[in-house]
Design a protein around this motif. Structure first.
Motif, PDB file in Angstrom:
ATOM      1  N   LEU A   1      -3.199   2.187  -7.079  1.00 14.90           N
ATOM      2  CA  LEU A   1      -3.353   2.432  -5.647  1.00 14.90           C
ATOM      3  C   LEU A   1      -3.687   3.890  -5.337  1.00 14.90           C
ATOM      4  O   LEU A   1      -4.552   4.181  -4.506  1.00 14.90           O
ATOM      5  CB  LEU A   1      -2.083   2.021  -4.908  1.00 14.90           C
ATOM      6  CG  LEU A   1      -1.845   0.527  -4.730  1.00 14.90           C
ATOM      7  CD1 LEU A   1      -0.611   0.289  -3.885  1.00 14.90           C
ATOM      8  CD2 LEU A   1      -3.040  -0.145  -4.079  1.00 14.90           C
TER       9      LEU A   1
ATOM     10  N   HIS B   1     -13.245  -0.047  -6.765  1.00 14.12           N
ATOM     11  CA  HIS B   1     -12.280  -0.428  -5.728  1.00 14.12           C
ATOM     12  C   HIS B   1     -10.939  -0.667  -6.425  1.00 14.12           C
ATOM     13  O   HIS B   1     -10.854  -1.463  -7.357  1.00 14.12           O
ATOM     14  CB  HIS B   1     -12.711  -1.694  -4.983  1.00 14.12           C
ATOM     15  CG  HIS B   1     -14.052  -1.563  -4.304  1.00 14.12           C
ATOM     16  ND1 HIS B   1     -15.211  -1.973  -4.893  1.00 14.12           N
ATOM     17  CD2 HIS B   1     -14.392  -1.038  -3.108  1.00 14.12           C
ATOM     18  CE1 HIS B   1     -16.225  -1.731  -4.082  1.00 14.12           C
ATOM     19  NE2 HIS B   1     -15.758  -1.158  -2.982  1.00 14.12           N
TER      20      HIS B   1
ATOM     21  N   CYS C   1      -8.023  -2.429  -6.807  1.00 13.45           N
ATOM     22  CA  CYS C   1      -7.250  -3.630  -6.499  1.00 13.45           C
ATOM     23  C   CYS C   1      -7.175  -4.486  -7.751  1.00 13.45           C
ATOM     24  O   CYS C   1      -7.902  -4.251  -8.727  1.00 13.45           O
ATOM     25  CB  CYS C   1      -7.868  -4.409  -5.343  1.00 13.45           C
ATOM     26  SG  CYS C   1      -9.447  -5.193  -5.743  1.00 13.45           S
TER      27      CYS C   1
ATOM     28  N   ALA D   1      -2.105  -3.651  -3.403  1.00 13.66           N
ATOM     29  CA  ALA D   1      -2.958  -3.094  -2.356  1.00 13.66           C
ATOM     30  C   ALA D   1      -2.065  -2.742  -1.174  1.00 13.66           C
ATOM     31  O   ALA D   1      -0.911  -3.184  -1.086  1.00 13.66           O
ATOM     32  CB  ALA D   1      -4.035  -4.107  -1.938  1.00 13.66           C
ATOM     33  N   ASP D   2      -2.602  -1.936  -0.262  1.00 16.62           N
ATOM     34  CA  ASP D   2      -1.805  -1.522   0.893  1.00 16.62           C
ATOM     35  C   ASP D   2      -1.374  -2.718   1.743  1.00 16.62           C
ATOM     36  O   ASP D   2      -0.340  -2.675   2.406  1.00 16.62           O
ATOM     37  CB  ASP D   2      -2.595  -0.532   1.747  1.00 16.62           C
ATOM     38  CG  ASP D   2      -2.788   0.808   1.038  1.00 16.62           C
ATOM     39  OD1 ASP D   2      -1.947   1.124   0.163  1.00 16.62           O
ATOM     40  OD2 ASP D   2      -3.778   1.500   1.338  1.00 16.62           O
TER      41      ASP D   2
ATOM     42  N   ASP E   1      -0.785  -5.758   0.526  1.00 15.25           N
ATOM     43  CA  ASP E   1      -0.154  -6.755  -0.340  1.00 15.25           C
ATOM     44  C   ASP E   1       1.264  -7.004   0.153  1.00 15.25           C
ATOM     45  O   ASP E   1       2.152  -6.173  -0.038  1.00 15.25           O
ATOM     46  CB  ASP E   1      -0.144  -6.263  -1.784  1.00 15.25           C
ATOM     47  CG  ASP E   1       0.363  -7.312  -2.768  1.00 15.25           C
ATOM     48  OD1 ASP E   1       0.798  -8.395  -2.319  1.00 15.25           O
ATOM     49  OD2 ASP E   1       0.306  -7.058  -3.985  1.00 15.25           O
TER      50      ASP E   1
END
Length: 440
Positions: A67, A92, A94, A182-183, A185
């Motif tokens: 992250l 990206h 993730c 992820a933010d 999640d």
């Protein structure tokens, strides 16, 4: 595998699908996925496998910097030592990008470079095995399907008895432990841990060197109730004091029970969607076994949305895990998926019931689903049905059943018809993507 198949009798469906036909030897490297919410135990299981077969390639991922820096650490080793140790920066940051951009290309590259060596992939806790197997089924590497280079042999859930109950009963999210992918999640610890166990075709209770006791027996029963369609194993490797010959023999036996089992079935439905495909969503063992209780609930008429919403704390508070599908009177065309764990609940859209689907679209559903619907068709409700499975410790199955029965429409409410049902106060209105297509 069905109970009949385990006893040497195969169902017509299994024979029709060719699962037990004799086929030529598959020379592709076999991939074993090791998953679980006990990373130390999972890594130790992989190490035992390399002791039994020094040529086995073990691939491990560390997502600690995913992250913040968009970086993952990938290591590869066999029984002779470290082969690769790389940090990879992704476009990206993730989990899905990690799988597509690095994990699958790395597996294919290793399989091509060492075609005589099998692979074991040690998944970090937040990476669910279903995401990996799904990607293996449709992704290409260098223009060729991943399946051209390797085959998924088995998904093994490794469970540590010291942390299993606490994990399944946790009310924390992954983010609370710094494990989110992820933010946005929002997955919970208990939800991910339960899914890992339920998706596995082999479940391993990791208890090396310990004597069998009540607690291990209780946890073994719990795991069998959570995933009754898997093969269940308990690690019973001997202490170092035993002879080298015996230790070597036991090590080989352990490896043989884990690897090259061929148990992974890419066509198996998701655990909460098994019911609409004609599979059991769980087992019905309402009498406590070491305190473990499992119950199945089935009903044809729908839940009243408001009463069901009011019952959610009761349903989730008494059990460790629930899964299955249901239908709500206010949204009678929609199949609703149900998952509960850690005191929380997740409900989602599984599409339309066949009874609410135009005939010309039926072919889009699997043959198994259409046959199951035909066999259990109801004159009033079609293929609509509630199927829920619950597992927990020391709860009363009858009380849970009574709570669910109280949520069903009464005879008088059923007689009002679907037009009236759609006008009921519905706390779930707007929660599902398909709400708009359910309007007449």
């Amino acid at each position: 595998m069905s109970q009949d198949a385990q006893q040497g009798r195969f169902t017509a469906r299994e024979l029709r699908r060719g699962r037990f036909e004799i086929s030529p030897a598959d020379l592709r490297p076999a991939l074993t996925l090791l998953t679980g919410f006990a990373p130390k135990a999972t890594r130790e299981a992989a190490e035992l496998l390399t002791r039994a077969d020094p040529g086995l390639l073990v691939v491990t991922y560390d997502l600690a910097e995913l992250l913040d820096a968009g970086t993952v650490r990938r290591t590869v080793h066999d029984g002779r030592g470290l082969i690769e140790d790389e940090r990879v920066t992704l476009e990206h940051g993730c989990i899905n990008c990690t799988i597509r951009e690095d994990l699958l290309p790395a597996l294919v590259r290793l399989a091509r470079a060492r075609p005589a060596s099998d692979l074991a992939l040690v998944l970090p806790p937040s990476m669910e095995p279903e995401a990996v197997t799904t990607a293996c089924g449709w992704c290409h590497v260098d223009g060729a399907p991943v399946s051209d280079a390797l085959r998924i042999d088995s998904v093994v859930a490794v469970c540590d008895p010291a942390t299993l109950l606490e994990t399944l009963d946790s009310d924390q999210d992954l983010a609370d432990r710094g494990l989110h992918a992820a933010d946005d999640d929002t997955r919970s610890v208990s939800e991910v841990a339960a899914r890992q166990i339920e998706f596995a075709d082999t479940v391993l209770l990791w208890a090396p060197g310990s004597e069998p006791d009540y607690e291990h027996t209780r946890l073994s029963v719990l795991l069998q109730r959570l995933n009754p369609w898997a093969r269940h194993l308990v690690l019973d490797m001997p202490e170092p004091s035993v002879s080298a010959t015996l230790a070597s023999r036991r090590l080989a036996q352990f490896s043989a029970r884990i690897r090259r089992s061929g148990r992974f079935d890419p066509e198996a439905p998701e655990p909460y969607g098994r019911g609409i495909e004609g599979y059991a969503v769980g087992c019905h063992e309402p009498e406590p076994d070491c305190g473990v209780v499992a119950t199945l609930y089935r009903a044809r008429r729908p839940f009243h949305p408001q009463r069901f919403h009011q019952a959610l704390p009761t349903l989730t508070g008494r059990t460790l895990r629930g899964r299955g599908h249901l239908w709500l009177a206010g949204q009678p065309d929609l199949i609703v998926a149900w998952e509960s764990s850690g005191g929380g609940v997740s409900m989602g859209d599984m599409g339309r019931w066949l009874a609410a689907t135009p005939d010309e679209e039926w072919e889009e559903s699997s043959p198994e689903r259409r046959v199951n619907a035909d066999l259990h068709w109801d004159a009033d409700f079609g293929d609509r049905e509630i199927q829920l499975a619950f597992v927990g410790i020391h709860f009363e199955a009858d009380e849970l059943t009574a709570a669910l029965d109280a949520c069903l429409l009464t005879d008088a409410e059923v007689a009002e018809g679907t037009a009236a049902w759609r006008e009921y106060p519905d706390p779930f209105e707007g929660c599902f993507e398909s709400k708009e297509r359910n309007q007449e």
